[in-house]
Scaffold this motif. Structure first.
Motif, short mmCIF file in Angstrom:
data_model
loop_
_atom_site.label_atom_id
_atom_site.label_comp_id
_atom_site.label_asym_id
_atom_site.label_seq_id
_atom_site.Cartn_x
_atom_site.Cartn_y
_atom_site.Cartn_z
N ASP A 2 1.06 -1.25 -0.13
CA ASP A 2 0.14 0.11 -0.05
C ASP A 2 0.89 1.09 0.00
N PRO A 3 0.54 2.36 -0.80
CA PRO A 3 1.55 3.39 -1.24
C PRO A 3 1.66 4.19 0.35
N GLU A 4 0.73 4.44 0.90
CA GLU A 4 0.93 5.12 2.30
C GLU A 4 1.52 4.41 3.17
N LEU A 5 1.45 3.15 3.44
CA LEU A 5 2.22 2.41 4.20
C LEU A 5 3.53 2.23 3.92
N GLN A 6 3.86 2.40 2.58
CA GLN A 6 4.96 2.09 2.18
C GLN A 6 5.87 3.54 2.53
N GLN A 7 5.12 4.48 2.25
CA GLN A 7 5.73 5.97 2.52
C GLN A 7 5.83 5.78 4.25
N ALA A 8 5.01 5.34 5.07
CA ALA A 8 5.15 5.49 6.44
C ALA A 8 6.40 4.68 7.04
N PHE A 9 6.64 3.63 6.18
CA PHE A 9 8.01 2.57 6.28
C PHE A 9 9.04 3.48 6.10
N ASN A 10 8.97 4.25 5.11
CA ASN A 10 10.21 5.03 4.44
C ASN A 10 10.36 6.05 5.64
N ASP A 11 9.45 6.75 5.99
CA ASP A 11 9.70 7.67 7.13
C ASP A 11 10.21 7.08 8.58
N GLN A 12 9.98 5.89 8.75
CA GLN A 12 10.48 5.10 9.92
C GLN A 12 11.82 4.86 9.87
N ILE A 13 12.12 4.45 8.60
CA ILE A 13 13.66 4.26 8.07
C ILE A 13 14.43 5.55 8.52
N ALA A 14 13.86 6.65 8.01
CA ALA A 14 14.52 8.03 8.21
C ALA A 14 14.49 8.43 9.95
N LEU A 15 13.61 8.06 10.62
CA LEU A 15 13.60 8.11 12.04
C LEU A 15 14.56 7.40 12.73
N GLU A 16 14.81 6.19 12.46
CA GLU A 16 15.98 5.30 12.89
C GLU A 16 17.22 5.76 12.63
N LEU A 17 17.32 6.08 11.34
CA LEU A 17 18.56 6.77 10.92
C LEU A 17 18.77 8.05 11.68
N SER A 18 17.98 8.86 12.06
CA SER A 18 18.05 10.04 12.79
C SER A 18 18.46 9.76 14.13
N SER A 19 17.78 8.82 14.83
CA SER A 19 18.21 8.25 16.21
C SER A 19 19.61 7.95 16.16
N SER A 20 19.97 7.12 15.28
CA SER A 20 21.29 6.72 15.16
C SER A 20 22.30 7.98 15.10
N TYR A 21 22.14 8.76 14.31
CA TYR A 21 22.86 10.21 14.10
C TYR A 21 22.66 10.76 15.33
N ALA A 22 21.74 10.97 16.29
CA ALA A 22 21.66 11.62 17.32
C ALA A 22 22.45 11.04 18.50
N TYR A 23 22.35 9.68 18.57
CA TYR A 23 23.22 9.10 19.65
C TYR A 23 24.58 9.08 19.32
N LEU A 24 25.22 8.99 18.04
CA LEU A 24 26.52 9.47 17.68
C LEU A 24 26.86 10.76 18.10
N GLN A 25 26.05 11.91 18.04
CA GLN A 25 26.36 13.12 18.41
C GLN A 25 26.40 13.20 19.89
N MET A 26 25.55 12.41 20.61
CA MET A 26 25.60 12.37 22.17
C MET A 26 26.69 11.54 22.45
N ALA A 27 27.38 10.74 21.71
CA ALA A 27 28.45 9.81 22.22
C ALA A 27 29.72 11.03 22.18
N ALA A 28 29.70 11.74 21.06
CA ALA A 28 30.93 12.77 21.06
C ALA A 28 30.78 13.67 22.16
N TRP A 29 29.55 14.02 22.57
CA TRP A 29 29.56 14.94 23.68
C TRP A 29 30.17 14.49 24.95
N PHE A 30 29.61 13.20 25.11
CA PHE A 30 30.13 12.26 26.20
C PHE A 30 31.76 12.31 26.26
N GLU A 31 32.29 11.77 25.16
CA GLU A 31 33.51 11.33 24.80
C GLU A 31 34.51 12.84 24.93
#
Ligand SMILES: [Fe+2]
Ligand SMILES: [Fe+2]
Length: 169
Positions: A2-31
């Motif tokens: 379903d196109p809307e579901l596919q879009q929502a999965f793609n948005d979730q992929i972006a959110l997981e990658l944003s989480s990853s990016y945010a944690y890397l930034q937090m790791a640098a802050w602590f380091e």
């Protein structure tokens, strides 16, 4: 898919990658502040969130859907204290949980039952992630301004990743 579901999965992929990016930034802050245990814990999260994105990508491809990666915005890089960082992480995890919940509801509404086991796995994962981050928030509140206690927690944190029963993505 379903196109809307596919879009929502793609948005979730972006959110997981944003989480990853945010944690890397937090790791640098602590380091940069010589809290290497916190940094190591954050780097483990970075890897795990990247694995989450891959898990969603593989699923969309298995369903013969199309994966379209999105631009990532820069994560927050300025924090007032270790507690401020961890509270930020906790709020972020709550946002991710809500997003997966919405995705689950959409899959149900579209009668896409094949998506539900994967999304159920992620909802369980979020219970663990929110719980482990919330525990650190509580500990940091107890620690307050006590540097010795903060250093003890810093030494202890990396071992926590390997705790029996932890979901490794
Ligand atoms: Fe995740
Ligand atoms: Fe997470």
């Amino acid at each position: 898919m379903d196109p809307e579901l596919q879009q929502a999965f793609n948005d979730q992929i972006a959110l997981e990658l944003s989480s990853s990016y945010a944690y890397l930034q937090m790791a640098a802050w602590f380091e940069a502040r010589d809290l290497v245990g916190f940094a190591s814990w954050m780097r483990a999260q970075w890897t795990e969130e990247s694995a989450h994105a891959t898990k969603f990508i593989d699923f969309v491809l298995d369903r013969d859907g199309e994966v379209v990666l999105q631009a990532l915005t820069a994560p927050q890089s300025s924090f007032g204290s270790p507690l401020d960082v961890i509270e930020h992480a906790h709020a972020h995890e709550q946002r991710v949980t809500a997003s997966i919940g919405a995705l689950y509801a959409l899959a149900q509404a579209r009668q896409d039952y094949s998506s539900l086991p994967l999304l159920g796995w992620f909802l369980n994962e979020q219970v663990e992630e929110e719980s482990s981050v919330r525990q650190i928030v509580g500990e940091l509140r107890l620690i307050g301004d006590d540097s010795s206690a903060l250093l003890l927690l810093d030494r202890e944190l990396p071992a926590r990743r390997g705790r029996v029963g932890d979901a490794q993505a």
